[in-house]
Design a protein around this motif. Structure first.
Motif, PDB file in Angstrom:
ATOM      1  N   SER A  65      -9.000   3.897 -33.204  1.00  0.00           N
ATOM      2  CA  SER A  65      -7.868   4.053 -32.292  1.00  0.00           C
ATOM      3  C   SER A  65      -6.532   4.068 -33.044  1.00  0.00           C
ATOM      4  O   SER A  65      -5.521   4.488 -32.501  1.00  0.00           O
ATOM      5  N   LEU A  66      -6.543   3.624 -34.307  1.00  0.00           N
ATOM      6  CA  LEU A  66      -5.313   3.631 -35.110  1.00  0.00           C
ATOM      7  C   LEU A  66      -4.979   5.027 -35.631  1.00  0.00           C
ATOM      8  O   LEU A  66      -3.845   5.283 -36.028  1.00  0.00           O
ATOM      9  N   GLY A  67      -5.957   5.906 -35.654  1.00  0.00           N
ATOM     10  CA  GLY A  67      -5.739   7.277 -36.107  1.00  0.00           C
ATOM     11  C   GLY A  67      -5.164   7.328 -37.509  1.00  0.00           C
ATOM     12  O   GLY A  67      -5.528   6.554 -38.388  1.00  0.00           O
ATOM     13  N   ALA A  68      -4.230   8.230 -37.711  1.00  0.00           N
ATOM     14  CA  ALA A  68      -3.612   8.427 -39.025  1.00  0.00           C
ATOM     15  C   ALA A  68      -2.763   7.221 -39.455  1.00  0.00           C
ATOM     16  O   ALA A  68      -2.448   7.080 -40.638  1.00  0.00           O
ATOM     17  N   ASP A  69      -2.408   6.356 -38.522  1.00  0.00           N
ATOM     18  CA  ASP A  69      -1.611   5.177 -38.858  1.00  0.00           C
ATOM     19  C   ASP A  69      -2.396   4.157 -39.687  1.00  0.00           C
ATOM     20  O   ASP A  69      -1.805   3.252 -40.265  1.00  0.00           O
ATOM     21  N   ILE A  70      -3.691   4.314 -39.761  1.00  0.00           N
ATOM     22  CA  ILE A  70      -4.536   3.323 -40.436  1.00  0.00           C
ATOM     23  C   ILE A  70      -4.061   3.022 -41.860  1.00  0.00           C
ATOM     24  O   ILE A  70      -4.124   1.905 -42.322  1.00  0.00           O
ATOM     25  N   HIS A  71      -3.562   4.023 -42.536  1.00  0.00           N
ATOM     26  CA  HIS A  71      -3.164   3.847 -43.932  1.00  0.00           C
ATOM     27  C   HIS A  71      -1.768   3.230 -44.096  1.00  0.00           C
ATOM     28  O   HIS A  71      -1.331   2.997 -45.214  1.00  0.00           O
ATOM     29  N   HIS A  72      -1.109   2.933 -42.982  1.00  0.00           N
ATOM     30  CA  HIS A  72       0.166   2.212 -43.033  1.00  0.00           C
ATOM     31  C   HIS A  72      -0.047   0.706 -43.159  1.00  0.00           C
ATOM     32  O   HIS A  72       0.900  -0.028 -43.445  1.00  0.00           O
ATOM     33  N   PHE A  73      -1.276   0.258 -42.927  1.00  0.00           N
ATOM     34  CA  PHE A  73      -1.550  -1.180 -42.897  1.00  0.00           C
ATOM     35  C   PHE A  73      -2.031  -1.679 -44.252  1.00  0.00           C
ATOM     36  O   PHE A  73      -2.974  -1.147 -44.821  1.00  0.00           O
ATOM     37  N   ALA A 100     -15.777  -2.959 -40.126  1.00  0.00           N
ATOM     38  CA  ALA A 100     -15.442  -3.022 -41.555  1.00  0.00           C
ATOM     39  C   ALA A 100     -16.126  -1.885 -42.309  1.00  0.00           C
ATOM     40  O   ALA A 100     -15.505  -1.219 -43.138  1.00  0.00           O
ATOM     41  N   ARG A 101     -17.384  -1.678 -42.039  1.00  0.00           N
ATOM     42  CA  ARG A 101     -18.097  -0.590 -42.725  1.00  0.00           C
ATOM     43  C   ARG A 101     -17.472   0.765 -42.384  1.00  0.00           C
ATOM     44  O   ARG A 101     -17.298   1.618 -43.247  1.00  0.00           O
ATOM     45  N   MET A 102     -17.123   0.963 -41.120  1.00  0.00           N
ATOM     46  CA  MET A 102     -16.478   2.205 -40.705  1.00  0.00           C
ATOM     47  C   MET A 102     -15.145   2.388 -41.433  1.00  0.00           C
ATOM     48  O   MET A 102     -14.833   3.482 -41.912  1.00  0.00           O
ATOM     49  N   LEU A 103     -14.370   1.317 -41.528  1.00  0.00           N
ATOM     50  CA  LEU A 103     -13.084   1.395 -42.222  1.00  0.00           C
ATOM     51  C   LEU A 103     -13.263   1.845 -43.663  1.00  0.00           C
ATOM     52  O   LEU A 103     -12.530   2.711 -44.150  1.00  0.00           O
ATOM     53  N   ARG A 104     -14.224   1.274 -44.357  1.00  0.00           N
ATOM     54  CA  ARG A 104     -14.434   1.595 -45.775  1.00  0.00           C
ATOM     55  C   ARG A 104     -15.073   2.961 -45.983  1.00  0.00           C
ATOM     56  O   ARG A 104     -14.658   3.702 -46.872  1.00  0.00           O
ATOM     57  N   ARG A 150     -16.116   5.700 -43.455  1.00  0.00           N
ATOM     58  CA  ARG A 150     -15.684   6.886 -42.708  1.00  0.00           C
ATOM     59  C   ARG A 150     -14.181   7.093 -42.708  1.00  0.00           C
ATOM     60  O   ARG A 150     -13.709   8.224 -42.717  1.00  0.00           O
ATOM     61  N   LEU A 151     -13.437   6.007 -42.675  1.00  0.00           N
ATOM     62  CA  LEU A 151     -11.985   6.136 -42.547  1.00  0.00           C
ATOM     63  C   LEU A 151     -11.247   6.028 -43.882  1.00  0.00           C
ATOM     64  O   LEU A 151     -10.046   6.238 -43.939  1.00  0.00           O
ATOM     65  N   GLY A 152     -11.956   5.679 -44.943  1.00  0.00           N
ATOM     66  CA  GLY A 152     -11.360   5.637 -46.278  1.00  0.00           C
ATOM     67  C   GLY A 152     -10.295   4.574 -46.467  1.00  0.00           C
ATOM     68  O   GLY A 152      -9.420   4.707 -47.332  1.00  0.00           O
ATOM     69  N   TYR A 153     -10.358   3.503 -45.703  1.00  0.00           N
ATOM     70  CA  TYR A 153      -9.356   2.442 -45.810  1.00  0.00           C
ATOM     71  C   TYR A 153      -9.588   1.636 -47.085  1.00  0.00           C
ATOM     72  O   TYR A 153     -10.688   1.187 -47.359  1.00  0.00           O
ATOM     73  N   THR A 154      -8.529   1.448 -47.868  1.00  0.00           N
ATOM     74  CA  THR A 154      -8.647   0.734 -49.142  1.00  0.00           C
ATOM     75  C   THR A 154      -7.878  -0.588 -49.171  1.00  0.00           C
ATOM     76  O   THR A 154      -7.924  -1.301 -50.170  1.00  0.00           O
ATOM     77  N   GLY A 155      -7.184  -0.917 -48.095  1.00  0.00           N
ATOM     78  CA  GLY A 155      -6.432  -2.166 -48.041  1.00  0.00           C
ATOM     79  C   GLY A 155      -7.338  -3.364 -47.789  1.00  0.00           C
ATOM     80  O   GLY A 155      -8.567  -3.260 -47.798  1.00  0.00           O
ATOM     81  N   GLU A 156      -6.721  -4.497 -47.552  1.00  0.00           N
ATOM     82  CA  GLU A 156      -7.454  -5.744 -47.314  1.00  0.00           C
ATOM     83  C   GLU A 156      -8.085  -5.737 -45.935  1.00  0.00           C
ATOM     84  O   GLU A 156      -7.436  -5.414 -44.944  1.00  0.00           O
ATOM     85  N   ILE A 157      -9.368  -6.113 -45.882  1.00  0.00           N
ATOM     86  CA  ILE A 157     -10.046  -6.356 -44.611  1.00  0.00           C
ATOM     87  C   ILE A 157     -10.386  -7.839 -44.581  1.00  0.00           C
ATOM     88  O   ILE A 157     -11.106  -8.335 -45.447  1.00  0.00           O
TER      89      ILE A 157
END
Length: 166
Positions: free
Chosen positions: A62-70, A89-93, A95-102
């Motif tokens: 639901s965060l969309g493209a904003d995810i990488h602002h966090f 958490a798995r989806m963030l890492r 599918r969504l390519g999130y590299t910040g702190e979880i």
């Protein structure tokens, strides 16, 4: 009371968790999804790190493209039997390519820490009685794994297949 555990050690938390109706303090803040959606422009315009706390029913997509602002996404475990944060958490890492702190927050058990780490958690809010020794034991207690995950560990199936080939 809780403490922050990161990189195998207790750490100071640079983020200030704020309620939806509180004034924004200086420095990094941790806000709810509702507050972020209401004050998106103001929060993104701040020249400081931003964190978001998602309840277990709030999908990170639901965060969309904003995810990488966090810089931080805190995933809540409202009770230890609610495992949706593992999937988030798995989806963030993956599918969504999130590299910040979880960060894992809420009601989780000692024996869930290893699984949390495997799916992408890299920080934990733990109760005062939780020690570094408990954390280390939780991470090293399982020597072999059945399921592939974000940590890239070789699964038992892969080990068996390799043994058959040799």
């Amino acid at each position: 009371m809780s403490r922050l555990l990161k990189s195998g050690a207790f750490a100071a938390d640079p983020f200030t968790a704020i309620t939806d109706d509180a004034a924004l303090p200086q420095g990094p803040v941790l806000v709810s999804l509702a507050r972020f959606q209401k004050e998106r422009e103001q929060l993104l315009a701040r020249n400081t790190a931003l964190g978001i706390r998602l309840q277990s029913h709030e999908n990170p997509q639901s965060l969309g493209a904003d995810i990488h602002h966090f810089a931080l996404i805190a995933l809540e475990f409202p009770k230890f039997r609610d495992g949706r944060a593992f999937s988030w958490a798995r989806m963030l890492r993956t599918r969504l390519g999130y590299t910040g702190e979880i960060r894992a927050v809420g009601d989780f058990l000692f024996d869930q820490v290893n699984y949390q780490h495997r799916v992408g958690f890299d920080a934990w809010e733990v109760p005062d009685h939780f020690t570094i020794e408990m954390f280390t034991k939780a991470l090293t207690e399982m020597t072999n794994v059945y399921q592939p995950s974000t940590d890239g560990r070789t699964t038992i199936r892969q080990l068996r297949a390799a043994a058959r080939q040799s």
